[in-house]
Design a protein around this motif. Structure first.
Motif, PDB file in Angstrom:
ATOM      1  N   ASP A 161     -10.448  -7.785  -6.847  1.00  0.00           N
ATOM      2  CA  ASP A 161      -9.172  -6.541  -6.786  1.00  0.00           C
ATOM      3  C   ASP A 161      -8.812  -6.661  -5.231  1.00  0.00           C
ATOM      4  O   ASP A 161      -9.793  -6.605  -4.458  1.00  0.00           O
ATOM      5  CB  ASP A 161      -9.649  -5.513  -7.435  1.00  0.00           C
ATOM      6  CG  ASP A 161      -8.937  -4.338  -7.246  1.00  0.00           C
ATOM      7  OD1 ASP A 161      -7.541  -4.774  -7.513  1.00  0.00           O
ATOM      8  OD2 ASP A 161      -9.195  -3.192  -7.181  1.00  0.00           O
ATOM      9  N   GLY A 162      -7.285  -7.020  -4.892  1.00  0.00           N
ATOM     10  CA  GLY A 162      -7.185  -6.609  -3.711  1.00  0.00           C
ATOM     11  C   GLY A 162      -7.239  -7.884  -2.856  1.00  0.00           C
ATOM     12  O   GLY A 162      -6.518  -7.816  -1.612  1.00  0.00           O
ATOM     13  N   HIS A 175      -4.118  -7.357  -8.030  1.00  0.00           N
ATOM     14  CA  HIS A 175      -4.376  -5.951  -8.484  1.00  0.00           C
ATOM     15  C   HIS A 175      -4.729  -5.765  -9.938  1.00  0.00           C
ATOM     16  O   HIS A 175      -4.197  -6.158 -10.780  1.00  0.00           O
ATOM     17  CB  HIS A 175      -3.178  -5.046  -8.188  1.00  0.00           C
ATOM     18  CG  HIS A 175      -2.442  -5.364  -6.981  1.00  0.00           C
ATOM     19  ND1 HIS A 175      -2.638  -4.491  -6.135  1.00  0.00           N
ATOM     20  CD2 HIS A 175      -1.517  -6.239  -6.559  1.00  0.00           C
ATOM     21  CE1 HIS A 175      -2.128  -4.794  -4.953  1.00  0.00           C
ATOM     22  NE2 HIS A 175      -1.116  -6.003  -5.217  1.00  0.00           N
ATOM     23  N   THR A 177      -5.946  -4.617 -13.229  1.00  0.00           N
ATOM     24  CA  THR A 177      -5.406  -3.555 -14.049  1.00  0.00           C
ATOM     25  C   THR A 177      -6.012  -3.495 -15.626  1.00  0.00           C
ATOM     26  O   THR A 177      -5.125  -4.015 -16.628  1.00  0.00           O
ATOM     27  CB  THR A 177      -3.796  -3.678 -14.210  1.00  0.00           C
ATOM     28  OG1 THR A 177      -3.395  -4.764 -14.662  1.00  0.00           O
ATOM     29  CG2 THR A 177      -3.216  -3.310 -12.934  1.00  0.00           C
ATOM     30  N   LYS A 235      -2.078   2.686 -11.410  1.00  0.00           N
ATOM     31  CA  LYS A 235      -2.240   1.819 -10.128  1.00  0.00           C
ATOM     32  C   LYS A 235      -1.030   1.096 -10.324  1.00  0.00           C
ATOM     33  O   LYS A 235      -0.376   0.851  -9.269  1.00  0.00           O
ATOM     34  CB  LYS A 235      -3.362   0.942 -10.558  1.00  0.00           C
ATOM     35  CG  LYS A 235      -3.455  -0.099  -9.371  1.00  0.00           C
ATOM     36  CD  LYS A 235      -4.943  -0.538  -9.661  1.00  0.00           C
ATOM     37  CE  LYS A 235      -5.337  -1.511  -8.540  1.00  0.00           C
ATOM     38  NZ  LYS A 235      -6.710  -2.297  -9.061  1.00  0.00           N
ATOM     39  N   LEU A 239       2.357   0.795  -7.099  1.00  0.00           N
ATOM     40  CA  LEU A 239       2.504  -0.235  -6.327  1.00  0.00           C
ATOM     41  C   LEU A 239       3.930  -0.268  -5.661  1.00  0.00           C
ATOM     42  O   LEU A 239       5.011   0.106  -6.195  1.00  0.00           O
ATOM     43  CB  LEU A 239       2.403  -1.544  -7.193  1.00  0.00           C
ATOM     44  CG  LEU A 239       1.119  -1.990  -7.662  1.00  0.00           C
ATOM     45  CD1 LEU A 239       1.193  -3.163  -8.760  1.00  0.00           C
ATOM     46  CD2 LEU A 239       0.124  -2.322  -6.626  1.00  0.00           C
TER      47      LEU A 239
END
Length: 300
Positions: A161-162, A175, A177, A235, A239
Motif C-alpha cells: 500500500d502506497g 492504494h 482498497t 480512501k 484520492l
C-alpha cells in the motif's frame, strides 16, 4: 512457393487464434463483457485498450509502457490488437499491473505477459490468487463447488500500500482498497497534455458481491470486514482525482463520457469523480449490510 508460404502463414495465424481461446472462461456476462471496443485516448499518455465490459489502460512512456489489467483470458488478443492499433508495440510494455485477481481482470495477463515479456505486479493477496489461478479461501467470491480456473502466474512482484512502481519517467502508486477482494488495489498517476497535468485514478471494484453464504458482516468462520470495506470506500473518495476510470467501465460512465467528448471539452476530466463513485459504493454497501442483517435475523 508463395502460395505454400501464404498457406503456412494462414495456418499459423489460425493456430495462434485457437491457442488464445483455449483457456476461455464462460459465464453469463462474459460474451457481453468481451465484445470488441475500439481503443481511445483518455488523457495525455493514458489510453483505454480494454474490451466493452472490462477496462484495461495503457500508460505510455519513452522507456516503455505500463498496462493495467488484462480482462478475461479471451480478452488478451483484443487488448494486444488495441495496443497495436494505437501505434504502440506489445513488446514495449514493461510492466503489467493488476487491480484485483478475479479471472475477469487477471485472466488475460498470462498471455499478455508472454507476448510482452513484462513483469507482473500486484498486491500480496492478488499475487496468491494469481499463483493459484483461482479464487481462494477468504475471497468473498470463493466457491470451491463452482470454481473457475485460469492460467497461473508464478512470478508476481508484490506491491505494498502506497508503494510507487516505475518504468522510466512513468510512476504509478498503489492504494489498497480491500473489500471486493482482500487484495483490491486502485492505481494513481499523472498524465499531461498541452501543459496541463491531471491526477488519474484507475479505481478497483468496490461492489459487495459474493458467493452464496458469504457475509461481509461476518459469521462463525469469517470476521466482519464491513469497517475495512468502509475505510476503502472513504480512501478512494479522498484520492486526488481529476480523471477516473473503473475496472468495469460502466461504473464511471466511461463510454458516455467518450460519446460526449468534444475537441474543446474532454469529459473525462471530472473533478469529484472519485467522490461520486465512493458515495454510490457506500450506498451499495449499506444495502448489502441491511440485507445480511435481515437474513441473519430470519435464521435466529
Amino acid at each position: 512457393m508463395k502460395r505454400w508460404a501464404a498457406f503456412l502463414l494462414g495456418m499459423a495465424a489460425a493456430a495462434g487464434a485457437a491457442h488464445a481461446q483455449e483457456g476461455a472462461v464462460h459465464c453469463d456476462a462474459c460474451d457481453d463483457w468481451n465484445k470488441p471496443q475500439a481503443p481511445f485516448q483518455v488523457y495525455g499518455n493514458t489510453w483505454y485498450v480494454g474490451v466493452h465490459g472490462l477496462s484495461a489502460l495503457l500508460v505510455t512512456g519513452p522507456q516503455g509502457h505500463i498496462l493495467l489489467d488484462g480482462g478475461l483470458p479471451q480478452s488478451a488478443p483484443q487488448i494486444r490488437k488495441n495496443i497495436e492499433a494505437l501505434g504502440f508495440r506489445i513488446e514495449d510494455v514493461k510492466l503489467i499491473l493488476n487491480s484485483h485477481s478475479h479471472w475477469d481482470h487477471s485472466g488475460g495477463i498470462p498471455a499478455l505477459q508472454r507476448a510482452s515479456g513484462a513483469q507482473v505486479a500486484a498486491s500480496a493477496w492478488s499475487a496468491k490468487e494469481m499463483a493459484a489461478g483461482a479464487n481462494i479461501e477468504g475471497d468473498p467470491q470463493y466457491d470451491p463447488a463452482a470454481a473457475i480456473h485460469v492460467e497461473k502466474i508464478a512470478k508476481v512482484k508484490i506491491v505494498a500500500d502506497g508503494e510507487t512502481v516505475s518504468v522510466g519517467p512513468l510512476k504509478l502508486t498503489a492504494h489498497l482498497t480491500p473489500g471486493h477482494t482482500p487484495g483490491s488495489t486502485a492505481w494513481t498517476w499523472q498524465s499531461c497534455e498541452q501543459g496541463a497535468c491531471r491526477n488519474i485514478v484507475y479505481a478497483d471494484s468496490l461492489t459487495p458481491v459474493s458467493s452464496d453464504g458469504f457475509y461481509f458482516t461476518g459469521d462463525a468462520t469469517h470476521p466482519d470486514i464491513t469497517a475495512s470495506f468502509r475505510a476503502s470506500v472513504a480512501k478512494l473518495g479522498a484520492l486526488p482525482c481529476d480523471v477516473i476510470v473503473s475496472t468495469h467501465p460502466g461504473f464511471t460512465d466511461t463510454f458516455d463520457k467518450l460519446a460526449k467528448r468534444t475537441p474543446s471539452h474532454n469529459t473525462f476530466v471530472e473533478p469529484g469523480g472519485c467522490k461520486a463513485l465512493a458515495e454510490e459504493s457506500s450506498r451499495n454497501l449499506d444495502k448489502r449490510i441491511a440485507t445480511e442483517r435481515a437474513d441473519k435475523a430470519k435464521r435466529r
